[in-house]
Design a protein around this motif. Structure first.
Motif, PDB file in Angstrom:
ATOM      1  N   THR A  41      -7.464  -7.621  -3.624  1.00 41.49           N
ATOM      2  CA  THR A  41      -7.441  -6.866  -4.886  1.00 41.49           C
ATOM      3  C   THR A  41      -5.990  -6.697  -5.307  1.00 41.49           C
ATOM      4  N   HIS A  42      -5.794  -6.059  -6.438  1.00 41.38           N
ATOM      5  CA  HIS A  42      -4.432  -5.739  -6.871  1.00 41.38           C
ATOM      6  C   HIS A  42      -4.112  -4.280  -6.583  1.00 41.38           C
ATOM      7  N   ASP A  43      -5.077  -3.604  -5.986  1.00 38.16           N
ATOM      8  CA  ASP A  43      -4.863  -2.189  -5.694  1.00 38.16           C
ATOM      9  C   ASP A  43      -4.162  -2.014  -4.353  1.00 38.16           C
ATOM     10  N   GLY A  44      -3.695  -0.809  -4.130  1.00 38.16           N
ATOM     11  CA  GLY A  44      -3.070  -0.499  -2.852  1.00 38.16           C
ATOM     12  C   GLY A  44      -3.349   0.932  -2.456  1.00 38.16           C
ATOM     13  N   ILE A  45      -2.980   1.240  -1.218  1.00 35.82           N
ATOM     14  CA  ILE A  45      -3.119   2.627  -0.744  1.00 35.82           C
ATOM     15  C   ILE A  45      -1.722   3.152  -0.460  1.00 35.82           C
ATOM     16  N   ASP A  46      -1.381   4.269  -1.113  1.00 35.07           N
ATOM     17  CA  ASP A  46      -0.083   4.903  -0.859  1.00 35.07           C
ATOM     18  C   ASP A  46      -0.172   5.745   0.403  1.00 35.07           C
ATOM     19  N   VAL A  47       0.835   5.560   1.240  1.00 27.75           N
ATOM     20  CA  VAL A  47       0.861   6.272   2.510  1.00 27.75           C
ATOM     21  C   VAL A  47       2.231   6.903   2.686  1.00 27.75           C
ATOM     22  N   PHE A  48       2.262   8.139   3.211  1.00 26.21           N
ATOM     23  CA  PHE A  48       3.542   8.734   3.579  1.00 26.21           C
ATOM     24  C   PHE A  48       3.608   8.809   5.087  1.00 26.21           C
ATOM     25  N   THR A  49       4.768   8.435   5.638  1.00 25.15           N
ATOM     26  CA  THR A  49       4.922   8.534   7.085  1.00 25.15           C
ATOM     27  C   THR A  49       6.306   9.072   7.443  1.00 25.15           C
ATOM     28  N   THR A  50       6.333   9.908   8.500  1.00 23.12           N
ATOM     29  CA  THR A  50       7.634  10.377   8.999  1.00 23.12           C
ATOM     30  C   THR A  50       8.117   9.448  10.109  1.00 23.12           C
ATOM     31  N   ARG A  51       7.306   8.456  10.465  1.00 23.55           N
ATOM     32  CA  ARG A  51       7.675   7.550  11.552  1.00 23.55           C
ATOM     33  C   ARG A  51       7.692   6.097  11.095  1.00 23.55           C
ATOM     34  N   PRO A  52       8.506   5.772  10.075  1.00 23.13           N
ATOM     35  CA  PRO A  52       8.549   4.365   9.647  1.00 23.13           C
ATOM     36  C   PRO A  52       9.036   3.423  10.753  1.00 23.13           C
ATOM     37  N   ASP A  53       9.708   3.972  11.740  1.00 19.25           N
ATOM     38  CA  ASP A  53      10.180   3.154  12.862  1.00 19.25           C
ATOM     39  C   ASP A  53       9.039   2.547  13.668  1.00 19.25           C
ATOM     40  N   THR A  54       7.845   3.145  13.538  1.00 17.72           N
ATOM     41  CA  THR A  54       6.717   2.640  14.341  1.00 17.72           C
ATOM     42  C   THR A  54       5.795   1.731  13.527  1.00 17.72           C
ATOM     43  N   LEU A  55       6.299   1.212  12.445  1.00 21.61           N
ATOM     44  CA  LEU A  55       5.452   0.434  11.529  1.00 21.61           C
ATOM     45  C   LEU A  55       4.827  -0.784  12.219  1.00 21.61           C
ATOM     46  N   PHE A  56       5.543  -1.370  13.196  1.00 19.58           N
ATOM     47  CA  PHE A  56       4.973  -2.531  13.889  1.00 19.58           C
ATOM     48  C   PHE A  56       3.919  -2.114  14.915  1.00 19.58           C
ATOM     49  N   GLY A  57       3.765  -0.827  15.104  1.00 22.02           N
ATOM     50  CA  GLY A  57       2.720  -0.351  16.018  1.00 22.02           C
ATOM     51  C   GLY A  57       1.463   0.061  15.262  1.00 22.02           C
ATOM     52  N   ALA A  58       1.438  -0.233  13.954  1.00 20.44           N
ATOM     53  CA  ALA A  58       0.303   0.179  13.131  1.00 20.44           C
ATOM     54  C   ALA A  58      -0.980  -0.491  13.614  1.00 20.44           C
TER      55      ALA A  58
END
Length: 894
Positions: free
Chosen positions: A240-257
């Motif tokens: 789709t062209h839609d997305g989900i906005d997310v706020f995180t205080t731990r962007p450093d763990t993005l590869f652990g998503a």
RNA sequence: GCGGACGUGGCGAAAUCGGUAGACGCAACAGACUUAAAAUCUGUCAUCCUUUGGAUAUGCGGGUUCAAGUCCCGCCGUCCGCACCA
């Protein structure tokens, strides 16, 4: 013939003189003395004053009286936080009008408070449930409305589906409505909000300037506001062209998503549910239970797989599942989170339950394996692993790096987020300030014209069915639209009672009839110099009051930002419990929930050395833990009988002396007996000075008419025996020279007691009074002793005002002691010329030396080594090192 | 679940800056006074021991230091708050 201190006469006598002479009336704002506004949190008129009130108001009173004695113009007012739920509950249960119930309680409690002998300016008394208070609050609400600080939005409440009524959190017990017993649900209503989040940064930064606030309160407020810096990013929905906005205080763990979780109220969840009955059911399940954070966060984690997937922003070929989850809050951030199970406990619980991948991306040691084992998330600091270019960075470096990259590549941006939510002020209840808003079908939402204020509550209301009586009142809500004159209706919600307590301290300082306050008078008195109340108000009340003050500043009504310059939070008054296990008739065996107890009040109990027995049947009861006094557990002690038995001063002295003010205070019968004896000891000293050879006697603890009250049963017995004479003091007239030791003791006490009161260390001030009294009693007659006794009433005046007045008059002084200045001390008498030095060998005390103050180091060392006890302890060893702290100690290291 | 605090004799506590642990009070015990009781006054009162001395003691376990109730790390227990109780 010696007189004797009779609090049952003295208390009322001096109280009426203070009142007649308006001794505690706050001076006008033009008074040249430095202003000191002393305030205790005003009480809710629940019916009776309890010991917690007594403690709170006694502390404030000591400060107010001390401030007056040290040259301040004092404002010390009292009022009533008189809107609230208990009045409506009483209306339902006792068929009385909430207003009558409340006003009767106020009268009763005011009478009780007056018996404490408080230095209060009663001419400024206010009650928030009267239109002359809440009408001005409505005006302030309209000021905020005009300034854009008020808005309406949908918000969830606890809903009782059987009673069809909104429940307060307190009315939800184990997830069920307190009256119906029905399982509570969450329901959305359109409600009014105040924009406290507009002030989040100010309220946070303002804490730094509050030097005289307890650190713990500032820390709690800081955490409550919950400022965090993080990354706001968008996960694109696959296909789709839609997305989900997310706020995180731990962007450093993005590869652990491992997954994306959205709140049940998230717009995406809502739209998906339209065609998915199973998701509808799941969302309905999420809405079960109450609205409290504790309930939501301890509920078992539940998720619903939407079968949608999103692209990972750093690797579009990596797709993550999207769940609807009950632990995600729509109110915080964007209502959606990415789950990194290895480094967040909630995410880990969720991942284990739904068998989702758990990848380690932060390591604190050798373990860098990408497979994360166990059920305890690692949330500490460490180094980034399994994260491509970030490997080896610290957590903080990685956070900054990901945010920079997201901004450069356009898929996210750094953002500051607050945990603080806007203040929902709508209550679907009668006994509160009506919200001054009119709803018109044609013109929309309109503020009530100011000329129509106050909007007064109707008197003729019924409480026989649950729900808001204002809403079902036959006429009250029907009004004309102030704009188009067509039929319209009033807002029937009332304001949260926290609004009433958010500005009462301003109204105390200035009470014009035609407006909430006069800015110049307010400027003269505020901010409050010392505010005192319970720690339970550390967050909500104190934060709302700080917000309201800042909002008034923003709309130009006042010119200061912080309402309370100094804050003190006092401990609770506690008492041990007396109970017996209740014998249940059911066959149930070990089900703990069914064990219940019969509690007994201290009046029904005789305390023995082995335990406690119930007077009624002379059988043992269990003596339980010491906990906060509460009606339901019956461990309450009513202040009134204590005033009857011991007088106000003994009760005050106990409140001040037995525990440090910030800690809990355990009420005990023997404790109050002890303070009663001490009050009499002070009186005997004063009396001995007046009539040295006359016989002395105590007035027995008893009632005003002379009959003694049995401490246990509370029953009045026959009149006490006539006072006998024992201790005959030596004639003070045989004075002579000075007593240097007593002079020192007196001047130390003057300085020390003043400093302790100033620092709110009342228990230490009490100990110092004890010390001085001990010294005076032991001293031989002298001019010094006479001077010390004549000074003593001044030193106890803030704490024992009735005794102090009585003593002041008995000593032949003019005027009231309440108007006297605090005695001055001679600094020269505070200095010691001799000091005691501890002598240690290897850190253990072996001897002490008494030497002249300022004895040099080498002399101390020589003296210490010469000591026989030290020699013995050294056992012929040669000292390796000798540490000498002048005027303190010598430590010989072997 | 999250946030915040607190923990010292039989009990409430004190120890203000890392420097003599337990000031002051309650309770208890012994004595004086009293026909008696109450009140008052005097004294004892952390624990243990081989008692003019010594050892152990500030919730538990470690650490730093000449020296720790106080500073650091990890536990345990209790209490307060969590947005509609006030």
């Amino acid at each position: 013939m010696a007189s004797r201190f009779n609090p049952f006469k003295a208390d009322g006598h001096w109280q009426s003189i203070w009142e007649k002479q308006e001794v505690f009336k706050a001076p006008p704002a033009t008074d040249p003395r430095p202003k000191s506004y002393i305030l205790e949190m005003f009480p809710y008129p629940s019916g009776r004053i309890h010991m917690g009130h007594v403690r709170n108001y006694t502390m404030g009173d000591v400060i107010a009286r001390y401030k007056a004695m040290t040259g301040h113009a004092v404002l010390h007012p009292m009022g009533w936080d008189s809107f609230g739920m208990p009045a409506e509950n009483a209306a339902m249960e006792k068929k009385v009008h909430p207003g009558n119930w409340t006003r009767q309680n106020i009268e009763a409690m005011k009478k009780q408070l007056k018996r404490l002998g408080l230095a209060i300016d009663w001419s400024r008394e206010l009650s928030t449930c009267e239109p002359d208070y809440y009408g001005h609050e409505q005006a302030l609400f309209l000021d905020f409305y005009k300034a854009g600080l008020v808005y309406r939005k949908e918000s969830e409440v606890n809903w009782d589906p059987v009673d069809m009524t909104v429940l307060a959190n307190e009315q939800v017990i184990d997830g069920r409505g307190w009256r119906s017993g029905a399982l509570v649900e969450r329901k959305k209503l359109n409600q009014w909000f105040l924009k406290i989040t507009d002030f989040a940064e100010e309220l946070l930064e303002g804490l730094d300037g509050l030097e005289h606030w307890p650190e713990k309160v500032k820390l709690m407020q800081e955490n409550w506001i919950g400022k965090s810096k993080g990354l706001k990013l968008t996960f694109n929905l696959v296909g789709t062209h839609d997305g989900i906005d997310v706020f995180t205080t731990r962007p450093d763990t993005l590869f652990g998503a491992s997954f994306i979780a959205i709140a049940a109220d998230h717009p995406l969840a809502q739209s998906l549910a339209e065609n998915a009955p199973r998701l509808q059911d799941f969302i309905a399940d999420c809405k079960k239970g109450g609205t409290t954070a504790a309930e939501i966060e301890t509920a078992e984690k539940m998720g619903f797989n939407t079968n949608l997937t999103v692209e990972h922003p750093l690797d579009p070929s990596w797709h993550l599942p999207v769940y609807v989850a009950n632990f995600v809050l729509m109110d915080y951030g964007s209502g959606a989170v990415f789950g990194c199970p290895a480094h967040d406990q909630r995410d880990l619980d969720f991942a284990r339950k739904y068998d989702l991948p758990v990848t380690r991306v932060v390591a604190d040691g050798d373990e860098t394996d990408s497979d994360f084992d166990g059920d305890v998330a690692f949330t500490g600091p460490g180094q980034i692993v399994n994260s491509h270019w970030m490997n080896g960075m610290t957590v903080d470096e990685a956070k900054a790096d990901v945010i920079a990259k997201s901004e450069a590549e356009g898929w996210g941006e750094g953002q500051t987020q607050y945990r603080l939510r806007d203040w929902g002020v709508s209550r679907q209840r009668y006994w509160g300030t009506p919200i001054p808003i009119i709803h018109c079908e044609f013109c929309g939402v309109l503020p009530v014209p100011r000329s129509q204020l106050p909007i007064v509550l109707p008197e003729d209301v019924s409480f026989d069915v649950p729900g808001n009586p204002l809403d079902r009142h036959p006429t009250w809500k029907y009004v004309k639209c102030p704009n188009c004159q067509e039929p319209a209706r009033r807002e029937t919600d009332t304001l949260d009672t926290f609004a009433d307590s958010s500005w009462y301290f301003i109204r105390f300082a200035s009470q014009p009839a035609d407006k909430p306050f006069d800015a110049d008078e307010v400027k003269a008195w505020l901010p409050v110099a010392q505010y005192i109340g319970g720690i339970e108000h550390a967050i909500l009340h104190l934060l709302y009051a700080r917000f309201w003050t800042r909002a008034l500043q923003r709309v130009g009504k006042i010119d200061f930002a912080e309402p309370f310059g100094a804050l003190f939070t006092q401990g609770m008054v506690t008492h041990e419990l007396y109970y017996r296990e209740k014998h249940l008739t059911t066959e149930s065996t070990v089900d703990e929930a069914l064990v219940s107890y019969d509690y007994f009040s201290p009046e029904e109990i005789v305390r023995t050395s082995e335990g406690a027995t119930l007077v009624a049947d002379n059988q043992q009861v269990v003596v339980g833990r010491t906990v906060k006094m509460s009606k339901s557990k019956k461990n309450v002690v009513d202040p009134d009988p204590m005033f009857d038995q011991y007088g106000a001063d003994a009760v005050r002295w106990f409140m001040l002396g037995d525990s440090p003010p910030e800690r809990d205070l355990e009420w005990s019968e023997s404790g109050i007996e002890g303070t009663w004896r001490f009050v009499n000891r002070i009186w005997r000293l004063v009396d001995g000075l007046n009539s040295p050879r006359a016989s002395l006697g105590e007035v027995a603890a008893g009632t005003a008419d002379g009959g003694a009250v049995d401490a246990v049963s509370g029953l009045t017995t026959a009149a006490p025996p006539p006072p006998a004479s024992q201790a005959v003091p030596l004639p003070e007239q045989a004075q002579g020279g000075l007593d240097k030791a007593l002079d020192k003791s007196l001047h130390r006490a003057i300085a020390g007691i003043g400093a302790d009161i100033y620092a709110l260390h009342f228990n230490k001030a009490v100990a110092k009074v004890h010390g001085l009294v001990n010294d005076i009693e032991k001293a031989k007659p002298s001019a010094s002793r006479t001077a010390a006794i004549r000074t003593l009433p001044l030193l106890v005046a803030p704490m024992l005002p009735h005794l102090a007045e009585e003593a002041w008059a008995a000593l032949g002084n003019e005027g009231l002691i309440a108007g006297q200045p605090w005695p001055s001390h001679d600094p020269a008498l505070l200095v010691d010329d001799e000091v005691t030095i501890a002598v240690q060998v290897m850190g253990k005390l072996r001897d002490t030396l008494t030497v002249a103050k300022g004895t040099p180091k080498d002399s101390l060392e020589t003296l210490a080594l010469a000591s026989e006890k030290v020699q013995r302890a050294m056992d012929n060893a040669v000292p390796k090192k000798v540490i000498v702290v002048p005027d303190r100690l010598v430590n010989i290291v072997l």
